[in-house]
Design an enzyme around this catalytic site. Structure first.
Site, PDB file in Angstrom:
ATOM      1  N   HIS A  53       0.843  -1.189   0.000  1.00  0.00           N
ATOM      2  CA  HIS A  53       0.000   0.000   0.000  1.00  0.00           C
ATOM      3  C   HIS A  53       0.885   1.248   0.000  1.00  0.00           C
ATOM      4  O   HIS A  53       2.005   1.224   0.537  1.00  0.00           O
ATOM      5  CB  HIS A  53      -0.886   0.039   1.243  1.00  0.00           C
ATOM      6  N   GLU A  55       0.724   4.004   1.711  1.00  0.00           N
ATOM      7  CA  GLU A  55       1.088   4.508   3.034  1.00  0.00           C
ATOM      8  C   GLU A  55       2.225   3.700   3.650  1.00  0.00           C
ATOM      9  O   GLU A  55       3.129   4.255   4.267  1.00  0.00           O
ATOM     10  CB  GLU A  55      -0.116   4.462   3.980  1.00  0.00           C
ATOM     11  N   CYS A  83      -6.924   2.374   5.017  1.00  0.00           N
ATOM     12  CA  CYS A  83      -7.563   1.107   5.400  1.00  0.00           C
ATOM     13  C   CYS A  83      -7.134   0.785   6.839  1.00  0.00           C
ATOM     14  O   CYS A  83      -6.284   1.473   7.415  1.00  0.00           O
ATOM     15  CB  CYS A  83      -7.129   0.000   4.439  1.00  0.00           C
ATOM     16  N   CYS A  86      -3.228   0.267   7.208  1.00  0.00           N
ATOM     17  CA  CYS A  86      -2.429   1.492   7.105  1.00  0.00           C
ATOM     18  C   CYS A  86      -2.679   2.427   8.288  1.00  0.00           C
ATOM     19  O   CYS A  86      -1.745   3.046   8.804  1.00  0.00           O
ATOM     20  CB  CYS A  86      -2.708   2.185   5.777  1.00  0.00           C
TER      21      CYS A  86
END
Length: 159
Positions: A53, A55, A83, A86
């Protein structure tokens, strides 16, 4: 342009890069004292890894740049509401301020589905949503519209 818009535009540029690579367009930057110390973009498809991801990439790079896991003086900007994975990483990295663009009604864990930052963890990042929200949302909508169109075209539905 204010500082928040400036850094969100940096994250948007990373999201656009992800889109060009066929990834869901999410980008993130970690900022300390007016400079980017970590950046990332979504790479789950290319990396074949659920952990890729934007992040997490940005946090990882910031930790390496700064030589430690505590990012207590940094801000994080991301184009899509984080999410749960993260958001948890942000709590664990002690990031004090998080800024996001578009809401994520399916997996957003900073207010849409749940707000992990409101739970009684040992650290509670300050949250600002809606920074360049329309631009961030439009990029995602365009990506998914094109994805659906390409799937229809390749399946021969329009022939």
């Amino acid at each position: 342009m204010d500082e928040n818009e400036k850094w969100m535009r940096e994250a948007l540029a990373l999201a656009q890069e992800a889109a060009r690579e066929g990834e869901v367009p999410v980008g993130a930057v970690v900022v300390l004292n007016g400079r980017v110390v970590g950046s990332g973009r979504n790479r789950r498809e290319r990396g074949k890894n659920a952990l890729c991801h934007a992040e997490l990439e940005a946090i990882d790079e910031a930790c390496k740049t700064l030589g430690g896991w505590r990012l207590w003086q940094c801000d994080l900007y991301v184009t899509l509401e984080p999410c749960p994975m993260c958001a948890g990483a942000m709590i664990n990295a002690r990031i004090p301020r998080v800024f996001y663009g578009a809401k994520d009604p399916k997996a957003g864990s900073c207010g849409s589905v749940v707000n992990l930052f409101e739970l009684p963890y040992n650290h509670k990042p300050e949250l600002t949503g809606g920074v360049l929200e329309q631009e961030c949302a439009d990029l995602l909508k365009e990506f998914f519209r094109n994805l659906r169109k390409n799937r229809r075209d390749s399946s021969g539905e329009n022939q």
